[in-house]
Enzyme design. Structure first.
Site, PDB file in Angstrom:
ATOM      1  N   ASP A  46       5.837  -2.810 -12.461  1.00 38.98           N
ATOM      2  CA  ASP A  46       7.665  -3.897 -12.154  1.00 38.98           C
ATOM      3  C   ASP A  46       7.562  -4.055  -9.853  1.00 38.98           C
ATOM      4  O   ASP A  46       8.299  -3.929  -9.691  1.00 38.98           O
ATOM      5  CB  ASP A  46       7.823  -2.066 -11.366  1.00 38.98           C
ATOM      6  CG  ASP A  46       7.892  -1.281 -13.125  1.00 38.98           C
ATOM      7  OD1 ASP A  46       6.914  -0.099 -12.025  1.00 38.98           O
ATOM      8  OD2 ASP A  46       7.624  -1.468 -13.479  1.00 38.98           O
ATOM      9  N   GLU A 221      15.873  -0.878 -20.097  1.00 39.55           N
ATOM     10  CA  GLU A 221      15.342  -0.758 -18.585  1.00 39.55           C
ATOM     11  C   GLU A 221      14.992  -1.653 -17.642  1.00 39.55           C
ATOM     12  O   GLU A 221      15.011  -2.648 -18.451  1.00 39.55           O
ATOM     13  CB  GLU A 221      13.541   0.219 -18.471  1.00 39.55           C
ATOM     14  CG  GLU A 221      12.603  -0.652 -19.092  1.00 39.55           C
ATOM     15  CD  GLU A 221      11.815   0.784 -18.993  1.00 39.55           C
ATOM     16  OE1 GLU A 221      12.348   1.985 -18.598  1.00 39.55           O
ATOM     17  OE2 GLU A 221      10.030   0.957 -18.850  1.00 39.55           O
ATOM     18  N   ARG A 315      -1.241  -1.639 -14.735  1.00 40.97           N
ATOM     19  CA  ARG A 315      -0.030  -3.491 -15.067  1.00 40.97           C
ATOM     20  C   ARG A 315      -0.502  -4.001 -13.335  1.00 40.97           C
ATOM     21  O   ARG A 315      -0.525  -3.807 -13.147  1.00 40.97           O
ATOM     22  CB  ARG A 315       0.810  -2.684 -15.641  1.00 40.97           C
ATOM     23  CG  ARG A 315       1.530  -1.495 -16.312  1.00 40.97           C
ATOM     24  CD  ARG A 315       2.849  -1.381 -16.151  1.00 40.97           C
ATOM     25  NE  ARG A 315       2.724  -0.371 -15.746  1.00 40.97           N
ATOM     26  CZ  ARG A 315       3.918   0.523 -15.392  1.00 40.97           C
ATOM     27  NH1 ARG A 315       4.273  -0.178 -16.201  1.00 40.97           N
ATOM     28  NH2 ARG A 315       3.718   1.799 -14.673  1.00 40.97           N
ATOM     29  N   ASP A 393      -7.789   7.766 -17.257  1.00 40.46           N
ATOM     30  CA  ASP A 393      -7.879   9.165 -16.649  1.00 40.46           C
ATOM     31  C   ASP A 393      -8.812   9.374 -16.423  1.00 40.46           C
ATOM     32  O   ASP A 393      -8.895   9.941 -15.369  1.00 40.46           O
ATOM     33  CB  ASP A 393      -6.837  10.199 -17.832  1.00 40.46           C
ATOM     34  CG  ASP A 393      -5.462   9.654 -18.011  1.00 40.46           C
ATOM     35  OD1 ASP A 393      -4.690  10.655 -18.670  1.00 40.46           O
ATOM     36  OD2 ASP A 393      -5.141   8.944 -17.413  1.00 40.46           O
TER      37      ASP A 393
END
Ligand code: AHR
Length: 501
Positions: A46, A221, A315, A393
């Site tokens: 983002d 979004e 990302r 993870d």
């Protein structure tokens, strides 16, 4: 030296100079500008990037309680720019899960100020309380300092889930764009009376309706405005952020009341999406910026280089130039490959300091004597799972110890800045808050495996004599020695698996 030799020498020197010029030319773009390769970082979801007063500024999702900003005079130089903490939140109602930064220079009561919009919520793993907030800078330096200014929500909607706040400046007015549920996650627009106040109800202007907006989940979004030659577009991210099919859609403003859905014409096809050929997946949640000389429009977005996609710290931030079609609409092209050296923005002559991001050693901790159970985080608690999904993870990077560089700290691969730490003997993966307590609790001594010296055991720095093991069915600190029950010794022994990536 006779003329013959002299002439040969000059030819030799000229030839060498020509070679040097050619080499320099390759490092720089054809027009004498620089070139750079994506990504700009190892983690940068983002992202928001802008060029102001001689420098580029970059911020991205931290998923923690802090905001950082990178500054560089060249775009490629952002790769090496140190992230500077510009804000840290302690209020538990908005302390955590900081996502989606955007910062704009807007008129405040004391002149132009940077307004830093973002999403945050309550402590980790629970995103039900995510809301939109804004900080205000003390002056006109994007590096801050910043103070908390307020929450952004339509009057009476302060308790409603809201993320990905953004600002549209249109016809001399300010509008707040954001994503909320209705019932699908959709994009809304609301009026603003100033950069920190939403002054009226939100109006839904796009919701998932095409199949390409529904991969992995029905999501619209990350709205952001793009304006060019008198036209206004609203670019938004569609489909679930966890998939490689996350992509960009577009609304075109038709000149009507911006607070009416009818004024926003939705493109039936996505405008920017994955490129399997270029190895770019899940491109989305973008921003826009201009070249230093203002002649070029660029897009900054995040993506991953594996087809299953991810909505975590794997990302990375990417940039590329956008072009314009004859009809005035933007042409985003295709997300460029990370092996392609692209010309730097016009007016930017930087040389790419890191054509290749440095390699990393990825570590996993396999439980004894299992061949499939690994130490992993889930909702930020440590657990042992066989064949953990996502594998990330259970992937970590071993760093010098935060409390003692002779020891180690163990950083999550998919949540960078989050380390394995003990808290009241339980083991978590939580963000570094910069405190001495955190540093001590997140520092470990790697010892020979207690039950098997070919393995390892992780001794707590803050609680010497205790090791990561199991107690009451959870991964926890336990006092273990070579004379402890064998099961306790086994529970505190791991096999370290490492791979370079
Ligand atoms: O990346 C964190 C959040 O995940 C972003 O704010 C949102 O766009 C996405 O759903």
């Amino acid at each position: 030296m006779n003329k013959g030799i002299r002439a040969k020498s000059w030819i030799g020197i000229s030839f060498a100079a020509l070679i040097l010029v050619l080499i320099a030319g390759v490092a720089h773009g054809q027009d004498g500008g620089g070139t750079l390769r994506n990504p700009l970082n190892y983690t940068g979801a983002d992202p928001w990037l802008t060029y102001y007063d001689g420098n580029y500024y970059l911020a991205a999702t931290t998923w923690s309680s802090e905001w950082t900003m990178r500054r560089s005079p060249t775009l490629a130089g952002l790769k090496e720019a140190e992230p500077v903490r510009i804000y840290f939140e302690t209020d538990p109602s908005r302390c955590c899960n900081m996502w989606a930064p955007e910062f704009y220079l807007l008129d405040g009561p004391n002149g132009p100020r940077w307004y830093f919009y973002y999403t945050a919520g309550t402590p980790f793993g629970n995103y039900d309380r995510q809301r939109s907030y804004v900080l205000e800078s003390a002056g006109t330096d994007p590096m801050g300092p910043y103070t908390f200014k307020g929450q952004l929500a339509p009057p009476g909607q302060e308790g409603t889930w809201s993320i990905d706040g953004s600002v549209l400046q249109l016809n001399g007015r300010l509008y707040f764009l954001y994503s909320a549920f209705s019932p699908m996650q959709s994009v809304f627009i609301a009026p603003m009376s100033n950069p920190w106040t939403v002054s009226g109800p939100g109006v839904l202007i796009t919701e998932p309706e095409y199949p390409w907006e529904m991969s992995g989940g029905t999501v619209n979004e990350g709205p952001v405005a793009l304006q060019h030659d008198g036209q206004t577009f609203l670019i938004y991210s569609a489909s679930a952020c966890i998939t490689g099919d996350y992509k960009l859609g577009m609304l075109t403003y038709n000149g009507g009341n911006p607070l009416s859905r009818a004024s926003w014409i939705k493109s039936p096809e996505p405008v920017f999406q994955r490129s399997d050929e270029n190895g770019v997946y899940g491109p989305g949640h973008n921003g826009f910026f201009r070249s230093p000389d203002g002649t070029e429009d660029w897009i900054v977005y995040h993506a991953v280089d594996f087809p299953e996609g991810a909505c975590d710290g794997r990302r990375t931030t990417r940039v590329q130039r956008i072009n314009w079609n004859e009809d005035g609409t933007p042409d985003f092209g295709v997300p460029v490959s990370t092996s392609e050296a692209i010309p730097a923005p016009s007016g930017d002559t930087g040389v790419d300091p890191l054509p290749e991001l440095p390699e990393r050693v990825i570590s996993r901790f396999r439980a004894y004597p299992s061949n499939t159970a690994y130490l992993r985080h889930a909702a930020f608690m440590a657990r042992l799972d066989s064949n953990p999904v996502p594998r990330a993870d259970s992937e970590f990077v071993i760093r010098p110890g935060l409390a003692d560089p002779e020891a180690v700290s163990i950083e999550s691969l998919n949540f960078p800045g989050f380390f394995l730490r003990q808290q009241n003997n339980a083991i978590y993966v939580l963000p570094d808050d910069g405190s001495a307590d955190y540093a001590a609790d997140a520092t470990w001594w790697i010892r020979p495996g207690i039950v098997d010296e070919t393995g390892i055991s992780l001794e707590s720095y803050s609680r010497p004599g205790t090791f990561i093991g199991r107690a009451m069915g959870i991964v926890a600190l336990t006092p273990v020695t070579g004379s402890s029950p064998v099961r306790a010794q086994e529970d505190a022994t791991f096999f370290l698996e490492e791979a370079v990536r």
